[in-house]
Design a protein around this motif. Structure first.
Motif, PDB file in Angstrom:
ATOM      1  N   VAL A  49     -23.246  10.807 -42.700  1.00 43.69           N
ATOM      2  CA  VAL A  49     -24.263   9.938 -42.086  1.00 43.69           C
ATOM      3  C   VAL A  49     -24.945  10.647 -40.916  1.00 43.69           C
ATOM      4  O   VAL A  49     -26.161  10.542 -40.740  1.00 43.69           O
ATOM      5  CB  VAL A  49     -23.637   8.604 -41.643  1.00 43.69           C
ATOM      6  CG1 VAL A  49     -24.654   7.743 -40.892  1.00 43.69           C
ATOM      7  CG2 VAL A  49     -23.114   7.844 -42.849  1.00 43.69           C
ATOM      8  N   LEU A  50     -24.178  11.388 -40.113  1.00 44.30           N
ATOM      9  CA  LEU A  50     -24.799  12.156 -39.027  1.00 44.30           C
ATOM     10  C   LEU A  50     -25.800  13.166 -39.597  1.00 44.30           C
ATOM     11  O   LEU A  50     -26.913  13.319 -39.085  1.00 44.30           O
ATOM     12  CB  LEU A  50     -23.734  12.877 -38.207  1.00 44.30           C
ATOM     13  CG  LEU A  50     -22.858  12.005 -37.304  1.00 44.30           C
ATOM     14  CD1 LEU A  50     -21.730  12.837 -36.697  1.00 44.30           C
ATOM     15  CD2 LEU A  50     -23.679  11.347 -36.195  1.00 44.30           C
ATOM     16  N   ALA A  51     -25.412  13.865 -40.666  1.00 43.53           N
ATOM     17  CA  ALA A  51     -26.303  14.850 -41.278  1.00 43.53           C
ATOM     18  C   ALA A  51     -27.551  14.188 -41.836  1.00 43.53           C
ATOM     19  O   ALA A  51     -28.644  14.760 -41.800  1.00 43.53           O
ATOM     20  CB  ALA A  51     -25.568  15.612 -42.374  1.00 43.53           C
ATOM     21  N   ARG A  52     -27.407  12.994 -42.359  1.00 45.49           N
ATOM     22  CA  ARG A  52     -28.547  12.269 -42.903  1.00 45.49           C
ATOM     23  C   ARG A  52     -29.497  11.769 -41.816  1.00 45.49           C
ATOM     24  O   ARG A  52     -30.720  11.852 -41.954  1.00 45.49           O
ATOM     25  CB  ARG A  52     -28.042  11.066 -43.722  1.00 45.49           C
ATOM     26  CG  ARG A  52     -29.136  10.244 -44.397  1.00 45.49           C
ATOM     27  CD  ARG A  52     -28.604   8.893 -44.873  1.00 45.49           C
ATOM     28  NE  ARG A  52     -28.266   8.028 -43.758  1.00 45.49           N
ATOM     29  CZ  ARG A  52     -27.649   6.836 -43.892  1.00 45.49           C
ATOM     30  NH1 ARG A  52     -27.289   6.413 -45.091  1.00 45.49           N
ATOM     31  NH2 ARG A  52     -27.378   6.101 -42.841  1.00 45.49           N
ATOM     32  N   ASP A  53     -28.947  11.226 -40.739  1.00 46.54           N
ATOM     33  CA  ASP A  53     -29.761  10.498 -39.760  1.00 46.54           C
ATOM     34  C   ASP A  53     -30.229  11.333 -38.573  1.00 46.54           C
ATOM     35  O   ASP A  53     -31.158  10.925 -37.875  1.00 46.54           O
ATOM     36  CB  ASP A  53     -28.978   9.286 -39.237  1.00 46.54           C
ATOM     37  CG  ASP A  53     -28.781   8.210 -40.305  1.00 46.54           C
ATOM     38  OD1 ASP A  53     -29.380   8.348 -41.394  1.00 46.54           O
ATOM     39  OD2 ASP A  53     -28.038   7.247 -40.052  1.00 46.54           O
ATOM     40  N   LEU A  54     -29.576  12.459 -38.306  1.00 46.83           N
ATOM     41  CA  LEU A  54     -29.985  13.306 -37.182  1.00 46.83           C
ATOM     42  C   LEU A  54     -31.012  14.341 -37.624  1.00 46.83           C
ATOM     43  O   LEU A  54     -31.075  14.710 -38.795  1.00 46.83           O
ATOM     44  CB  LEU A  54     -28.778  14.007 -36.568  1.00 46.83           C
ATOM     45  CG  LEU A  54     -28.037  13.277 -35.438  1.00 46.83           C
ATOM     46  CD1 LEU A  54     -27.514  11.922 -35.891  1.00 46.83           C
ATOM     47  CD2 LEU A  54     -26.881  14.133 -34.911  1.00 46.83           C
ATOM     48  N   GLN A  55     -31.788  14.816 -36.676  1.00 51.18           N
ATOM     49  CA  GLN A  55     -32.704  15.921 -36.881  1.00 51.18           C
ATOM     50  C   GLN A  55     -32.126  17.177 -36.222  1.00 51.18           C
ATOM     51  O   GLN A  55     -31.259  17.092 -35.367  1.00 51.18           O
ATOM     52  CB  GLN A  55     -34.075  15.605 -36.270  1.00 51.18           C
ATOM     53  CG  GLN A  55     -34.743  14.372 -36.859  1.00 51.18           C
ATOM     54  CD  GLN A  55     -36.051  14.049 -36.177  1.00 51.18           C
ATOM     55  OE1 GLN A  55     -36.554  14.821 -35.370  1.00 51.18           O
ATOM     56  NE2 GLN A  55     -36.615  12.889 -36.495  1.00 51.18           N
ATOM     57  N   ASP A  56     -32.631  18.343 -36.631  1.00 46.02           N
ATOM     58  CA  ASP A  56     -32.204  19.617 -36.050  1.00 46.02           C
ATOM     59  C   ASP A  56     -30.685  19.732 -36.012  1.00 46.02           C
ATOM     60  O   ASP A  56     -30.081  20.059 -34.980  1.00 46.02           O
ATOM     61  CB  ASP A  56     -32.797  19.806 -34.654  1.00 46.02           C
ATOM     62  CG  ASP A  56     -34.319  19.882 -34.683  1.00 46.02           C
ATOM     63  OD1 ASP A  56     -34.862  20.381 -35.685  1.00 46.02           O
ATOM     64  OD2 ASP A  56     -34.958  19.444 -33.724  1.00 46.02           O
ATOM     65  N   VAL A  57     -30.082  19.458 -37.143  1.00 49.40           N
ATOM     66  CA  VAL A  57     -28.622  19.424 -37.232  1.00 49.40           C
ATOM     67  C   VAL A  57     -28.036  20.832 -37.157  1.00 49.40           C
ATOM     68  O   VAL A  57     -28.513  21.765 -37.803  1.00 49.40           O
ATOM     69  CB  VAL A  57     -28.192  18.751 -38.551  1.00 49.40           C
ATOM     70  CG1 VAL A  57     -26.693  18.912 -38.789  1.00 49.40           C
ATOM     71  CG2 VAL A  57     -28.577  17.279 -38.545  1.00 49.40           C
ATOM     72  N   ALA A  58     -26.979  20.984 -36.353  1.00 45.39           N
ATOM     73  CA  ALA A  58     -26.191  22.206 -36.301  1.00 45.39           C
ATOM     74  C   ALA A  58     -24.780  21.869 -36.747  1.00 45.39           C
ATOM     75  O   ALA A  58     -24.204  20.880 -36.292  1.00 45.39           O
ATOM     76  CB  ALA A  58     -26.178  22.800 -34.900  1.00 45.39           C
ATOM     77  N   VAL A  59     -24.229  22.679 -37.641  1.00 44.14           N
ATOM     78  CA  VAL A  59     -22.884  22.416 -38.144  1.00 44.14           C
ATOM     79  C   VAL A  59     -21.901  23.441 -37.599  1.00 44.14           C
ATOM     80  O   VAL A  59     -22.273  24.558 -37.253  1.00 44.14           O
ATOM     81  CB  VAL A  59     -22.850  22.413 -39.685  1.00 44.14           C
ATOM     82  CG1 VAL A  59     -23.698  21.289 -40.238  1.00 44.14           C
ATOM     83  CG2 VAL A  59     -23.288  23.755 -40.247  1.00 44.14           C
TER      84      VAL A  59
END
Length: 238
Positions: free
Chosen positions: A87-97
């Motif tokens: 859900v974080l990956a779906r809803d956030l922008q500029d995602v860093a893993v």
């Protein structure tokens, strides 16, 4: 060193957030879904879908506990990542893993919070993670009192991890909402209220939950201001 991954498919303009809620899995096919599930028909409005829900009083809260819906976040879609990180990956922008997590653990990103309309910088850590929380759009205790108490453990776990039921939001607003339904709590950003109640209706329709008279009245009042609001349709994104 954090690997910065820009995932264009997860970028959402404000208009996109206000539109139908998308899913990470085919919700109607989730293991343990309620047998009387009724996903939205193509083009169905939330107001029309509301009319299909059973209306009756709230059942007792007796026996409710968060643990009745499973122990935290699991990997119900078997993609190797926890539902929270999905859900974080779906809803956030500029995602860093985080490196070494097979692209799963979200270390940072930016949230355009649907409930307030403000931007929140998310950084994973003991002092900062709670600034962005994953809200169960239909509160679990509400679900328990409107039909989920009769489900088995697998059905409740699937419900609690259903992407249609989940949104990354401002942590303080999630806490303020608590167990409230539409009759007691609505997002402060009035521009998001139609999409919010439409998502609640869709979740209840998919999982065969009912609404209370007060809840139905509150949802209908919001949707009367946007009668063409579409009902969110489950789509496979990942």
């Amino acid at each position: 060193m954090i690997a910065n991954v820009r995932r264009t498919r997860f970028r959402r303009a404000r208009a996109g957030l206000l539109a139908a809620g998308s899913c990470l899995a085919l919700v109607g096919c989730a293991p343990g879904a309620a047998p009387d599930a009724a996903p939205a028909a193509p083009g169905q409005t939330a107001l029309a879908q509301l009319a299909t829900l059973e209306v009756k009083g709230r059942a007792p809260r007796t026996g409710y506990a968060r643990a009745q819906f499973g122990d935290g976040w699991v990997d119900t879609d078997r993609n190797g990542c926890s539902t929270r990180d999905d859900v974080l990956a779906r809803d956030l922008q500029d995602v860093a893993v985080r490196p070494g997590t097979h692209g799963c653990v979200v270390a940072s990103g930016e949230l355009l919070d649907p409930y307030s309309g403000t931007r929140i910088d998310f950084v994973r850590g003991p002092a900062t993670s709670e600034e962005v929380q994953i809200d169960h759009v239909v509160a679990l205790s509400n679900a328990w009192q409107t039909g989920a108490a009769r489900w088995d453990a697998q059905q409740r776990k699937a419900f609690a991890n259903d992407p249609l039921e989940l949104l990354a939001v401002d942590g303080s607003l999630n806490a303020a909402k608590g167990d409230g339904d539409a009759a007691t709590w609505l997002p402060p950003d009035a521009a998001y209220r139609c999409a919010y109640v439409a998502r609640q209706v869709a979740v209840k329709a998919v999982h065969g939950l009912w609404v209370t008279p007060a809840e139905e009245e509150a949802v209908a009042r919001v949707l009367s201001t946007c009668p063409g609001q579409p009902s969110p349709a489950p789509t496979l994104q990942r």
